[in-house]
Write a protein that holds these residues in place. Structure first.
Motif, PDB file in Angstrom:
ATOM      1  N   ALA A   3      44.761  41.139  47.735  1.00 39.37           N
ATOM      2  CA  ALA A   3      46.115  40.794  47.300  1.00 39.37           C
ATOM      3  C   ALA A   3      46.227  39.302  47.029  1.00 39.37           C
ATOM      4  N   ALA A   4      45.545  38.492  47.841  1.00 37.82           N
ATOM      5  CA  ALA A   4      45.568  37.044  47.625  1.00 37.82           C
ATOM      6  C   ALA A   4      45.012  36.690  46.252  1.00 37.82           C
ATOM      7  N   LEU A   5      43.930  37.356  45.839  1.00 41.30           N
ATOM      8  CA  LEU A   5      43.359  37.101  44.523  1.00 41.30           C
ATOM      9  C   LEU A   5      44.344  37.460  43.409  1.00 41.30           C
ATOM     10  N   ARG A   6      45.109  38.537  43.610  1.00 43.82           N
ATOM     11  CA  ARG A   6      46.068  38.956  42.577  1.00 43.82           C
ATOM     12  C   ARG A   6      47.227  37.976  42.438  1.00 43.82           C
ATOM     13  N   LEU A   7      47.580  37.284  43.514  1.00 45.47           N
ATOM     14  CA  LEU A   7      48.778  36.436  43.509  1.00 45.47           C
ATOM     15  C   LEU A   7      48.476  34.948  43.385  1.00 45.47           C
TER      16      LEU A   7
END
Length: 273
Positions: A138-142
Motif C-alpha cells: 500500500a505504501a508503494l501505491r500511495l
C-alpha cells in the motif's frame, strides 16, 4: 461477466460446495460438476472446463471426472504473492466502494492485505488525506501521490505478507488518533465475530480499532462464515462492512446470508459492492 469475475465466482462455487457438504475446502471429496457450474454461471460447459483449467494451474482447484474439487483451504496462509492476482476484479470494486466512504481531509489507518492494496489505489484520488499504512505494498501505491500525506507505520515486516506487525507497530498506532480505520479481515462469523489467522495481525487490528473514531471492514465474500484462529473483536466493534454481492447468495457462499443478517442485527452497516 468478464473473465476475472467468472473465475472468482467459479472458485467460490467449488469452495462453497465443499462447505455446504460439511467438508473443508482442500480436503477433497466434495465434487461440483461441470454441468452444475455451467448452469449457475450461464455459460457453456466448454467455458467452464477452460476456467477450471486456469484455476487448476493456479493450484486452487483439482479437476476430477466430470467436475472439480477445491484444492486448498480458504485461508490467508498462502502469502501475498499467491493471493494478489486472484479475485482482483472483485477486490478492485471493493477498494473503490471503501474509498468512497472516506471524506477528504480524513486521517486514515489502512490495514494490510491484498484487498486494501486496491483501497490504496482509489484513496489516491480522495485527497487531501493523511494515510498511515500497515502494508509495504500500500505504501508503494500511495508514495508521491498528490494530496496524500503518507505515514508508514513502523514494525517488523511479516515474511511473505509485507504487513507490518510487532511491538513497534503497536506503539506507533497507539500514539496516533484516526478518523477511520480501514480493516481487512481473515474471517467474520455470525457468532464468533471478526478473526484473523495470525496472532500478530490480530493484535495490530485490535490497536487500530481502539484508535479510530470509525472502522470500515472490507473483505470478499469467501471470508463470511469463517472463524479464523485469533479473535479480533465482536461484530459490533465495526461501524460498517463492505463485501461483494456474492455474500448474499447461498449457492455461492453458504455462510454469507447468515453472517450478513448477524452483522445487521449488531448494527453494522453492510454494503454489497
Amino acid at each position: 461477466m468478464d473473465v476475472a469475475d467468472r473465475l472468482d465466482l467459479t472458485l467460490r462455487l467449488v469452495q462453497g460446495h465443499a462447505q455446504e457438504q460439511g467438508l473443508d475446502a482442500g480436503r477433497g471429496g466434495a465434487r461440483v460438476s461441470v454441468a452444475e457450474l455451467a448452469q449457475r454461471l450461464g455459460v457453456s460447459e466448454m467455458t467452464v472446463r477452460r476456467d477450471l483449467a486456469v484455476l487448476e494451474r493456479q493450484g486452487l482447484v483439482r479437476r476430477v471426472h466430470g467436475g472439480a474439487v477445491a484444492a486448498r483451504a480458504r485461508e490467508e496462509g498462502g502469502g501475498f504473492e499467491a493471493r494478489q492476482a486472484w479475485q482482483s476484479a472483485t477486490k478492485d470494486r471493493l477498494g473503490a466502494a471503501v474509498a468512497e466512504t472516506v471524506e477528504p481531509g480524513s486521517r486514515v489507518l489502512l490495514d494490510a492485505g491484498t484487498t486494501t492494496v486496491h483501497v490504496a489505489e482509489h484513496l489516491a484520488a480522495r485527497g487531501p488525506l493523511t494515510v498511515a499504512v500497515l502494508s509495504l505494498q500500500a505504501a508503494l501505491r500511495l508514495a508521491d501521490r498528490p494530496g496524500i500525506e503518507l505515514l508508514v507505520v513502523g514494525g517488523r515486516s511479516r515474511p511473505g505478507e509485507r504487513s507490518l506487525v510487532g511491538p513497534l507497530a503497536l506503539r506507533t498506532i497507539e500514539s496516533l488518533a484516526f478518523d477511520v480505520f480501514v480493516m481487512s479481515i481473515g474471517g467474520v462469523h455470525a457468532v464468533h465475530g471478526w478473526s484473523e489467522f495470525s496472532l500478530e495481525d490480530a493484535a495490530v487490528k485490535q490497536a487500530g480499532l481502539g484508535q479510530a473514531a470509525r472502522t470500515v471492514a472490507v473483505a470478499d465474500a469467501t471470508k463470511l462464515g469463517v472463524r479464523a484462529f485469533s479473535q479480533v473483536a465482536p461484530l459490533d466493534a465495526v461501524h460498517s462492512f463492505v463485501t461483494d454481492a456474492a455474500a448474499a447468495d447461498p449457492a455461492t457462499h453458504p455462510g454469507g446470508p447468515q453472517t450478513l443478517d448477524a452483522l445487521r442485527e449488531a448494527g453494522v452497516v453492510t454494503q454489497l459492492a
